[in-house]
Motif scaffolding. Structure first.
Motif, PDB file in Angstrom:
ATOM      1  N   GLU A 181       0.816  -1.217   0.000  1.00 21.40           N
ATOM      2  CA  GLU A 181       0.000   0.000   0.000  1.00 21.40           C
ATOM      3  C   GLU A 181       0.853   1.271   0.000  1.00 21.40           C
ATOM      4  N   GLY A 182       2.177   1.115  -0.005  1.00 19.75           N
ATOM      5  CA  GLY A 182       3.071   2.253   0.121  1.00 19.75           C
ATOM      6  C   GLY A 182       3.403   2.974  -1.163  1.00 19.75           C
ATOM      7  N   GLY A 183       2.922   2.461  -2.313  1.00 26.42           N
ATOM      8  CA  GLY A 183       3.115   3.176  -3.569  1.00 26.42           C
ATOM      9  C   GLY A 183       4.441   2.921  -4.264  1.00 26.42           C
ATOM     10  N   PHE A 184       5.105   1.796  -3.979  1.00 29.34           N
ATOM     11  CA  PHE A 184       6.352   1.466  -4.661  1.00 29.34           C
ATOM     12  C   PHE A 184       6.061   0.822  -6.024  1.00 29.34           C
ATOM     13  N   ASP A 185       6.994   0.983  -6.953  1.00 27.91           N
ATOM     14  CA  ASP A 185       6.816   0.407  -8.289  1.00 27.91           C
ATOM     15  C   ASP A 185       6.833  -1.110  -8.254  1.00 27.91           C
ATOM     16  N   CYS A 186       7.643  -1.660  -7.364  1.00 26.98           N
ATOM     17  CA  CYS A 186       7.759  -3.114  -7.248  1.00 26.98           C
ATOM     18  C   CYS A 186       7.891  -3.478  -5.785  1.00 26.98           C
ATOM     19  N   VAL A 187       7.119  -4.462  -5.358  1.00 29.43           N
ATOM     20  CA  VAL A 187       7.258  -5.033  -4.015  1.00 29.43           C
ATOM     21  C   VAL A 187       7.523  -6.524  -4.185  1.00 29.43           C
ATOM     22  N   ASN A 188       8.748  -6.928  -3.863  1.00 28.67           N
ATOM     23  CA  ASN A 188       9.135  -8.331  -3.955  1.00 28.67           C
ATOM     24  C   ASN A 188       9.103  -8.960  -2.564  1.00 28.67           C
ATOM     25  N   THR A 216       3.926  -7.604  -6.097  1.00 23.44           N
ATOM     26  CA  THR A 216       4.104  -7.640  -7.551  1.00 23.44           C
ATOM     27  C   THR A 216       5.139  -8.678  -7.972  1.00 23.44           C
ATOM     28  N   GLN A 217       5.878  -9.222  -7.026  1.00 23.35           N
ATOM     29  CA  GLN A 217       6.867 -10.247  -7.360  1.00 23.35           C
ATOM     30  C   GLN A 217       7.089 -11.162  -6.164  1.00 23.35           C
ATOM     31  N   ILE A 218       7.290 -12.432  -6.462  1.00 14.71           N
ATOM     32  CA  ILE A 218       7.664 -13.413  -5.445  1.00 14.71           C
ATOM     33  C   ILE A 218       8.954 -14.074  -5.892  1.00 14.71           C
ATOM     34  N   SER A 219       9.956 -14.052  -5.016  1.00 12.60           N
ATOM     35  CA  SER A 219      11.204 -14.764  -5.261  1.00 12.60           C
ATOM     36  C   SER A 219      11.247 -15.953  -4.316  1.00 12.60           C
ATOM     37  N   ALA A 220      11.146 -17.141  -4.875  1.00 18.11           N
ATOM     38  CA  ALA A 220      11.107 -18.370  -4.079  1.00 18.11           C
ATOM     39  C   ALA A 220      12.382 -19.154  -4.348  1.00 18.11           C
ATOM     40  N   TYR A 221      13.160 -19.390  -3.322  1.00 11.95           N
ATOM     41  CA  TYR A 221      14.446 -20.042  -3.523  1.00 11.95           C
ATOM     42  C   TYR A 221      14.692 -21.037  -2.390  1.00 11.95           C
ATOM     43  N   PRO A 222      15.473 -22.084  -2.672  1.00 12.98           N
ATOM     44  CA  PRO A 222      15.744 -23.079  -1.637  1.00 12.98           C
ATOM     45  C   PRO A 222      16.763 -22.556  -0.641  1.00 12.98           C
ATOM     46  N   ILE A 223      16.624 -22.974   0.581  1.00 11.40           N
ATOM     47  CA  ILE A 223      17.618 -22.600   1.568  1.00 11.40           C
ATOM     48  C   ILE A 223      18.931 -23.301   1.207  1.00 11.40           C
ATOM     49  N   CYS A 259       2.041 -19.738  -9.117  1.00  9.68           N
ATOM     50  CA  CYS A 259       2.349 -18.420  -9.689  1.00  9.68           C
ATOM     51  C   CYS A 259       1.771 -18.283 -11.089  1.00  9.68           C
ATOM     52  N   TYR A 260       1.890 -19.307 -11.907  1.00  7.73           N
ATOM     53  CA  TYR A 260       1.342 -19.227 -13.259  1.00  7.73           C
ATOM     54  C   TYR A 260      -0.187 -19.119 -13.230  1.00  7.73           C
ATOM     55  N   GLN A 261      -0.822 -19.864 -12.343  1.00  2.86           N
ATOM     56  CA  GLN A 261      -2.284 -19.781 -12.231  1.00  2.86           C
ATOM     57  C   GLN A 261      -2.731 -18.395 -11.780  1.00  2.86           C
ATOM     58  N   ALA A 262      -1.880 -17.697 -11.013  1.00  3.25           N
ATOM     59  CA  ALA A 262      -2.193 -16.342 -10.555  1.00  3.25           C
ATOM     60  C   ALA A 262      -1.853 -15.286 -11.609  1.00  3.25           C
ATOM     61  N   GLY A 263      -1.301 -15.712 -12.741  1.00  5.70           N
ATOM     62  CA  GLY A 263      -1.002 -14.775 -13.822  1.00  5.70           C
ATOM     63  C   GLY A 263       0.396 -14.204 -13.800  1.00  5.70           C
ATOM     64  N   LEU A 264       1.267 -14.652 -12.889  1.00  3.10           N
ATOM     65  CA  LEU A 264       2.632 -14.154 -12.851  1.00  3.10           C
ATOM     66  C   LEU A 264       3.463 -14.839 -13.933  1.00  3.10           C
ATOM     67  N   VAL A 269      15.341 -17.431 -12.478  1.00  5.02           N
ATOM     68  CA  VAL A 269      15.224 -18.815 -12.013  1.00  5.02           C
ATOM     69  C   VAL A 269      14.290 -18.915 -10.816  1.00  5.02           C
ATOM     70  N   TRP A 270      14.351 -17.907  -9.918  1.00  2.00           N
ATOM     71  CA  TRP A 270      13.549 -17.968  -8.702  1.00  2.00           C
ATOM     72  C   TRP A 270      12.403 -16.966  -8.672  1.00  2.00           C
ATOM     73  N   ALA A 271      12.367 -15.982  -9.558  1.00  2.86           N
ATOM     74  CA  ALA A 271      11.414 -14.878  -9.424  1.00  2.86           C
ATOM     75  C   ALA A 271      10.233 -15.015 -10.381  1.00  2.86           C
ATOM     76  N   PHE A 272       9.062 -14.636  -9.874  1.00  5.18           N
ATOM     77  CA  PHE A 272       7.816 -14.620 -10.647  1.00  5.18           C
ATOM     78  C   PHE A 272       7.184 -13.243 -10.458  1.00  5.18           C
ATOM     79  N   THR A 273       6.908 -12.552 -11.569  1.00  5.02           N
ATOM     80  CA  THR A 273       6.542 -11.146 -11.526  1.00  5.02           C
ATOM     81  C   THR A 273       5.211 -10.911 -12.212  1.00  5.02           C
ATOM     82  N   VAL A 274       4.422  -9.979 -11.668  1.00  6.85           N
ATOM     83  CA  VAL A 274       3.167  -9.589 -12.298  1.00  6.85           C
ATOM     84  C   VAL A 274       3.478  -8.902 -13.629  1.00  6.85           C
ATOM     85  N   PRO A 275       2.890  -9.354 -14.738  1.00  3.33           N
ATOM     86  CA  PRO A 275       3.164  -8.720 -16.028  1.00  3.33           C
ATOM     87  C   PRO A 275       2.858  -7.222 -15.997  1.00  3.33           C
TER      88      PRO A 275
END
Length: 427
Positions: A181-188, A216-223, A259-264, A269-275
């Protein structure tokens, strides 16, 4: 033994070099002609350092922050004349936890960077759930930050406690919502999978909860099980199993599907972003200069690392010495391989971009690799662009473990033990 031989064989095959030799002498940069590069600022402070984190960090002491600010300002002054004509394509602030220094000198450093360099790209910073308040959001905007990332790691209270994170899932949700809600261009939002004792259903709940927060973006990576961290020790002491490669593959597939079902769309390799929204990315750009204790730099022909000690970093700058602890001259082939690695990490390799940067054709150098990866279904080729498939992205993860745990892990392990290491040779 086999893994070590495979690493050495692949490196020699791809780069023509059997070993890497890091030297304690600072690189000579006076004659470098750099038109475009990124800046990386390392803030090595955390209020609650995590036992599994491989990065250089020290516990935050607000009394030490002004001295660190002053040292970084001196480092900026040293580089500014050499980069007077360069265009800075981005500023990425990482750590540690950069937001620990909000109100403690971070704003002064960013202002100095703006004055010293021609900054023409986005300003990006890592944040932390315990630091994000309405006042912090306002400070970030005043600094000119446009893209933010938060390392939440999990939205499951059990796994947050296991990781030693100093917040619960409710606090993490509130912090992410404040950024959204803070108005940033991208929130990962960073999520980890492959945690000790984690199951598929845990990953499914985590990714669904993350998507519901509207980032707007999720970065999912293994520990990562770097040898210089305490992850394996803690897991063993608690009788927990770290998921193996097959289970991690299933976990990643769950994340991909959600992520694909949500439209990202996949943007690394690890990041999925809203088009239609800008992506958050760290130092995957071709050239970058690192500032601060523990920062790495990659410039034409050179890779170098600042000392992994705040005290030694402060002393070096105060005495007019370079804070560089180790440097690695890069051959043209090693530069090409590094460039290709990060383009593959971003899942896309442009033939024209390769040609413009290095001269010659990508296929002349690596045609046999391209044909092999295409045959294996790891990439698709439309003539201009090579794009990693989901299957290919997974195998990048496997190779990351194979190489990063060995090369990066060993270098960082040495730097964490000795602020000014002697020559380091990696075979």
């Amino acid at each position: 033994m086999l893994g070590s031989a495979l690493r050495q064989g692949l490196k020699h095959l791809l780069t023509g070099s059997p070993s890497l030799r890091l030297h304690p002498e600072p690189p000579r940069l006076a004659n470098l002609d750099i038109g475009r590069l990124g800046l990386y600022l390392h803030v090595p402070f955390c209020r609650h350092p995590c036992y599994y984190c491989p990065y250089f960090k020290e516990r935050f002491d607000p009394r030490a922050a002004p001295a660190y600010r002053d040292a970084v300002l001196r480092e900026i002054e040293g580089y500014a004349p050499r980069l007077a004509d360069a265009t800075i394509t981005s500023l990425y602030i990482g750590g540690g936890t950069p937001t620990t220094m909000l109100g403690h000198g971070l704003e002064d450093i960013v202002q100095s960077i703006r004055q010293a360099f021609s900054l023409r790209g986005p300003l990006c910073t890592e944040t932390h759930p315990t630091d994000v308040t309405p006042a912090a959001v306002e400070r970030l905007h005043r600094m000119g930050i446009t893209r933010v990332s938060m390392g939440v790691e999990s939205l499951d209270d059990h796994h947050l406690r296991l990781l030693g994170r100093p917040y619960d899932s409710a606090a993490a949700r509130r912090a992410i919502t404040a950024l959204v809600e803070g108005g940033f261009d991208c929130v990962n939002m960073d999520l980890m999978f492959g945690l000790p004792g984690q199951r598929i259903d845990h990953v499914r709940r985590d990714i669904r909860a993350a998507l519901d927060l509207g980032v707007t973006q999720i970065s999912a990576y293994p520990i990562f099980t770097f040898p210089h961290t305490r992850l394996q020790e803690v897991a063993r002491r608690r009788g927990l199993h770290i998921p193996g490669i097959a289970l991690r593959r299933r976990m990643l597939r769950v994340i991909e599907d959600a992520c694909y079902q949500a439209g990202l769309r996949r943007t690394s390799v690890w990041a999925f972003t809203v088009p239609g929204t800008p992506k958050y990315s760290s130092v995957t750009i071709p050239d970058y200069l690192g500032l601060g204790a523990g920062a790495g730099s990659l410039l034409p022909g050179h890779f170098f690392i600042n000392t992994f000690s705040v005290r030694d970093y402060l002393s070096a700058l105060a005495e007019g010495r370079s804070p560089v602890a180790l440097s690695l001259p890069l051959t043209p082939e090693e530069e090409r391989m590094h460039w290709l690695y990060w383009r593959i990490y971003e899942t896309s390799v442009s033939r024209s971009a390769f040609r413009n940067r290095f001269g010659g054709e990508l296929d002349e150098k690596y045609g046999w690799i391209i044909r092999l990866l295409s045959l294996l279904g790891l990439l698709s080729d439309n003539g201009e662009t090579l794009t990693m498939t989901d299957r290919g992205s997974y195998w990048v993860h496997v190779l990351q473990n194979l190489f990063a745990l060995d090369f990066i892990g060993r270098v960082w392990g040495v730097c964490l033990q000795d602020p000014w290491p002697p020559r380091v040779e990696l075979r």
